[in-house]
Design a protein around this motif. Structure first.
Motif, PDB file in Angstrom:
ATOM      1  N   ILE A 182       0.811  -1.223   0.000  1.00 56.15           N
ATOM      2  CA  ILE A 182       0.000   0.000   0.000  1.00 56.15           C
ATOM      3  C   ILE A 182       0.844   1.273   0.000  1.00 56.15           C
ATOM      4  N   ASP A 183       2.051   1.202   0.557  1.00 56.36           N
ATOM      5  CA  ASP A 183       2.908   2.391   0.616  1.00 56.36           C
ATOM      6  C   ASP A 183       3.987   2.381  -0.471  1.00 56.36           C
ATOM      7  N   GLU A 184       3.793   1.544  -1.485  1.00 56.17           N
ATOM      8  CA  GLU A 184       4.791   1.430  -2.551  1.00 56.17           C
ATOM      9  C   GLU A 184       4.170   1.600  -3.928  1.00 56.17           C
ATOM     10  N   LEU A 185       3.322   2.609  -4.078  1.00 58.12           N
ATOM     11  CA  LEU A 185       2.694   2.831  -5.378  1.00 58.12           C
ATOM     12  C   LEU A 185       3.716   3.178  -6.459  1.00 58.12           C
ATOM     13  N   ASP A 186       4.841   3.740  -6.037  1.00 59.33           N
ATOM     14  CA  ASP A 186       5.888   4.075  -7.015  1.00 59.33           C
ATOM     15  C   ASP A 186       6.529   2.834  -7.622  1.00 59.33           C
ATOM     16  N   SER A 187       6.320   1.680  -6.994  1.00 62.70           N
ATOM     17  CA  SER A 187       6.908   0.441  -7.512  1.00 62.70           C
ATOM     18  C   SER A 187       6.021  -0.238  -8.554  1.00 62.70           C
ATOM     19  N   ILE A 188       4.802   0.257  -8.721  1.00 63.42           N
ATOM     20  CA  ILE A 188       3.847  -0.415  -9.606  1.00 63.42           C
ATOM     21  C   ILE A 188       4.377  -0.529 -11.029  1.00 63.42           C
ATOM     22  N   GLU A 189       4.923   0.560 -11.551  1.00 64.86           N
ATOM     23  CA  GLU A 189       5.370   0.549 -12.947  1.00 64.86           C
ATOM     24  C   GLU A 189       6.498  -0.459 -13.180  1.00 64.86           C
ATOM     25  N   ASN A 190       7.280  -0.734 -12.144  1.00 64.95           N
ATOM     26  CA  ASN A 190       8.343  -1.732 -12.275  1.00 64.95           C
ATOM     27  C   ASN A 190       7.784  -3.161 -12.361  1.00 64.95           C
ATOM     28  N   LEU A 191       6.546  -3.343 -11.908  1.00 67.66           N
ATOM     29  CA  LEU A 191       5.923  -4.668 -11.922  1.00 67.66           C
ATOM     30  C   LEU A 191       5.174  -4.950 -13.225  1.00 67.66           C
TER      31      LEU A 191
ATOM     32  N   ILE B  15      -4.481  -0.943  23.675  1.00 57.56           N
ATOM     33  CA  ILE B  15      -4.476  -0.877  22.212  1.00 57.56           C
ATOM     34  C   ILE B  15      -3.283  -0.048  21.746  1.00 57.56           C
ATOM     35  N   THR B  16      -2.496  -0.605  20.867  1.00 57.90           N
ATOM     36  CA  THR B  16      -1.280   0.082  20.410  1.00 57.90           C
ATOM     37  C   THR B  16      -1.513   0.997  19.213  1.00 57.90           C
ATOM     38  N   SER B  17      -2.507   0.680  18.386  1.00 58.71           N
ATOM     39  CA  SER B  17      -2.767   1.546  17.227  1.00 58.71           C
ATOM     40  C   SER B  17      -4.217   1.393  16.780  1.00 58.71           C
ATOM     41  N   VAL B  18      -4.741   2.445  16.198  1.00 65.64           N
ATOM     42  CA  VAL B  18      -6.108   2.465  15.671  1.00 65.64           C
ATOM     43  C   VAL B  18      -6.066   3.098  14.284  1.00 65.64           C
ATOM     44  N   LYS B  19      -6.707   2.433  13.331  1.00 66.12           N
ATOM     45  CA  LYS B  19      -6.754   2.985  11.973  1.00 66.12           C
ATOM     46  C   LYS B  19      -8.204   3.151  11.541  1.00 66.12           C
ATOM     47  N   TYR B  20      -8.552   4.388  11.256  1.00 66.75           N
ATOM     48  CA  TYR B  20      -9.862   4.727  10.724  1.00 66.75           C
ATOM     49  C   TYR B  20      -9.641   5.903   9.778  1.00 66.75           C
ATOM     50  N   PRO B  21     -10.135   5.832   8.551  1.00 63.67           N
ATOM     51  CA  PRO B  21      -9.779   6.831   7.538  1.00 63.67           C
ATOM     52  C   PRO B  21      -9.957   8.286   7.933  1.00 63.67           C
ATOM     53  N   PHE B  22     -10.969   8.591   8.752  1.00 68.76           N
ATOM     54  CA  PHE B  22     -11.194   9.990   9.113  1.00 68.76           C
ATOM     55  C   PHE B  22     -10.649  10.355  10.496  1.00 68.76           C
ATOM     56  N   LEU B  23      -9.771   9.509  11.048  1.00 67.18           N
ATOM     57  CA  LEU B  23      -8.977   9.908  12.209  1.00 67.18           C
ATOM     58  C   LEU B  23      -7.755  10.667  11.697  1.00 67.18           C
ATOM     59  N   LYS B  24      -7.414  11.761  12.321  1.00 63.53           N
ATOM     60  CA  LYS B  24      -6.253  12.539  11.863  1.00 63.53           C
ATOM     61  C   LYS B  24      -4.957  11.752  11.981  1.00 63.53           C
ATOM     62  N   SER B  25      -4.939  10.723  12.814  1.00 64.37           N
ATOM     63  CA  SER B  25      -3.731   9.900  12.986  1.00 64.37           C
ATOM     64  C   SER B  25      -3.571   8.866  11.873  1.00 64.37           C
ATOM     65  N   HIS B  26      -4.592   8.692  11.038  1.00 67.75           N
ATOM     66  CA  HIS B  26      -4.482   7.714   9.945  1.00 67.75           C
ATOM     67  C   HIS B  26      -3.403   8.168   8.970  1.00 67.75           C
ATOM     68  N   PRO B  27      -2.518   7.258   8.543  1.00 69.96           N
ATOM     69  CA  PRO B  27      -1.411   7.641   7.650  1.00 69.96           C
ATOM     70  C   PRO B  27      -1.858   8.310   6.348  1.00 69.96           C
ATOM     71  N   GLN B  28      -3.053   7.953   5.875  1.00 74.92           N
ATOM     72  CA  GLN B  28      -3.549   8.551   4.623  1.00 74.92           C
ATOM     73  C   GLN B  28      -4.792   9.415   4.881  1.00 74.92           C
ATOM     74  N   TYR B  29      -4.796  10.114   6.007  1.00 73.05           N
ATOM     75  CA  TYR B  29      -5.953  10.925   6.392  1.00 73.05           C
ATOM     76  C   TYR B  29      -6.325  11.955   5.324  1.00 73.05           C
ATOM     77  N   LYS B  30      -5.345  12.704   4.837  1.00 72.81           N
ATOM     78  CA  LYS B  30      -5.625  13.748   3.845  1.00 72.81           C
ATOM     79  C   LYS B  30      -6.162  13.151   2.546  1.00 72.81           C
ATOM     80  N   LEU B  31      -5.618  12.014   2.161  1.00 69.86           N
ATOM     81  CA  LEU B  31      -6.079  11.334   0.951  1.00 69.86           C
ATOM     82  C   LEU B  31      -7.511  10.832   1.130  1.00 69.86           C
ATOM     83  N   ALA B  32      -7.801  10.285   2.315  1.00 70.96           N
ATOM     84  CA  ALA B  32      -9.157   9.816   2.600  1.00 70.96           C
ATOM     85  C   ALA B  32     -10.151  10.965   2.528  1.00 70.96           C
TER      86      ALA B  32
END
Length: 393
Positions: free
Chosen positions: A132-141, A279-296
């Motif tokens: 998911i964090d390697e979209l730049d590798s797609i063209e090589n595949l 709980i060590t981590s929580v992922k929800y698209p509209f949480l500001k802590s989500h790695p892709q929050y702005k994209l979501a």
């Protein structure tokens, strides 16, 4: 209905009324249809006229459901299937030939992995995965024989977000068919076609039904591609039943109002989970802590109803937590009115090796929660007592 808002479209799009002028669309429980004469029958089978022939091909109920999904997803055409996985398999099988290659995100539903890893190789159809964090590798595949670019967003079960616009640009550059599984978002929250997807797939069993009653799947998109999928499905028979289509078409009428509450509840639950020491981590698209929050926020209207969170002490701790809930259901489904908990490492993705699970973002302690429509305070109270009961996690 193209100029109306989505809430109006899903309520007011329907097949023509019969001579009885019914307000609610009836069930068309018929396997076949009669013809006026032999010429009418010949012309119908020759596709010189558009009409119902056999319910494996089309039916007024399935047609209405498809029409609604096409309008909601801003597509040209569609076909409805007996299940979400029937939609995935049939759409891919219709478009691929022996020797073709798929590039796909590794974060996928377990049964989709099963198709790619165990069944397509039988027909000499290969695949390559990107993370998911390697979209730049797609063209090589991408290879000369690559035909399809396939992804989910949000992903199952890790609710990661992929840049649909970037995927669309890559697909156009290399003349690939971009297929997006939009199950978690539904057409109310996200329209991948706007960002360049050629086809969009849904498991209608989930949020589209919304009450855990029936199975269903649907693929919508380009008319040319749907024509190929229709012809394949007409011959192989994975079509949706009229009864299920009738249920799902009715379900779409309440999808917007249901999703608003699902998402409202899910955001509150996600914020609660973020504060818990077990709980060590929580992922929800509209949480500001989500790695892709702005994209979501760019791609989605709201964050959906699925949250992924990590219990500190791994697999057994995750299972003990699930065993401690009293209100929430323990099930492999999602998108229901009832809140559902799943432990992917021991269930939906257990067939993957631990290495493959980790590369897909599925750790041993990962819990997927599909937040339902119960009062949010009661959902939180149940999760709170389950965490307290497992203080020895």
């Amino acid at each position: 209905m193209k100029d109306t808002n989505i809430e109006t479209t899903v309520v007011r799009t329907q097949v023509e009324r019969t001579q009885y002028l019914e307000h609610s669309v009836p069930l068309y429980l018929t396997s076949s249809y009669v013809f006026e004469d032999s010429e009418d029958m010949r012309a119908s089978f020759a596709e010189e006229k558009e009409r119902n022939i056999y319910s494996r091909y089309s039916n007024p109920n399935t047609s209405e459901f498809i029409d609604k999904m096409v309008l909601m997803e801003k597509a040209e055409a569609g076909f409805a299937f007996a299940s979400g996985m029937a939609a995935v398999f049939s759409s891919l099988a219709a478009l691929l030939n022996s020797g073709d290659h798929i590039v796909a995100c590794k974060s996928l539903f377990g049964s989709t992995h099963g198709l790619f890893n165990h069944y397509f190789p039988k027909w000499n159809i290969s695949h390559s995965y990107f993370k998911i964090d390697e979209l730049d590798s797609i063209e090589n595949l991408i290879k000369p024989e690559t035909k399809i670019l396939f992804a989910e967003s949000p992903t199952n079960p890790g609710v990661d977000i992929l840049d649909l616009e970037k995927l669309g640009e890559i697909a156009r550059k290399h003349d690939l068919i971009l297929i997006i599984d939009n199950c978690f978002a539904t057409p109310y929250l996200q329209n991948p076609i706007v960002y360049g997807a050629d086809l969009v797939i849904h498991s209608a069993t989930k949020l589209i039904d919304g009450q855990g009653r029936v199975l269903g799947g649907v693929t919508v998109g380009s008319a040319d591609l749907i024509k190929e999928i229709y012809l394949f499905s007409r011959n192989t028979g994975p079509s949706m039943s009229p009864f299920n289509a009738w249920i799902l078409s009715k379900s779409l009428e309440t999808l917007p109002v249901r999703l608003e509450q699902h998402c409202k509840n899910a955001l509150k639950v996600a914020k609660f989970l973020e504060k818990q020491s077990a709980i060590t981590s929580v992922k929800y698209p509209f949480l500001k802590s989500h790695p892709q929050y702005k994209l979501a926020k760019k791609q989605m209207k709201l964050g959906g109803n699925v949250i992924a969170f990590e219990i500190k002490k791994g697999l057994e701790a995750g299972r003990k937590f699930i065993d401690s809930v009293k209100l929430c259901s323990i099930s492999a489904n999602l998108g229901d009115t009832r809140t559902i908990l799943t432990h992917p490492a021991s269930t939906t993705h257990s067939k993957l090796s631990k290495t493959d699970r980790l590369e897909s973002g599925i750790t041993d302690g990962l819990i997927r929660i599909s937040v339902g429509l119960e009062h949010v305070d009661d959902i939180i109270k149940d999760l709170e007592q389950a965490l307290a009961a497992g203080e020895n996690f």
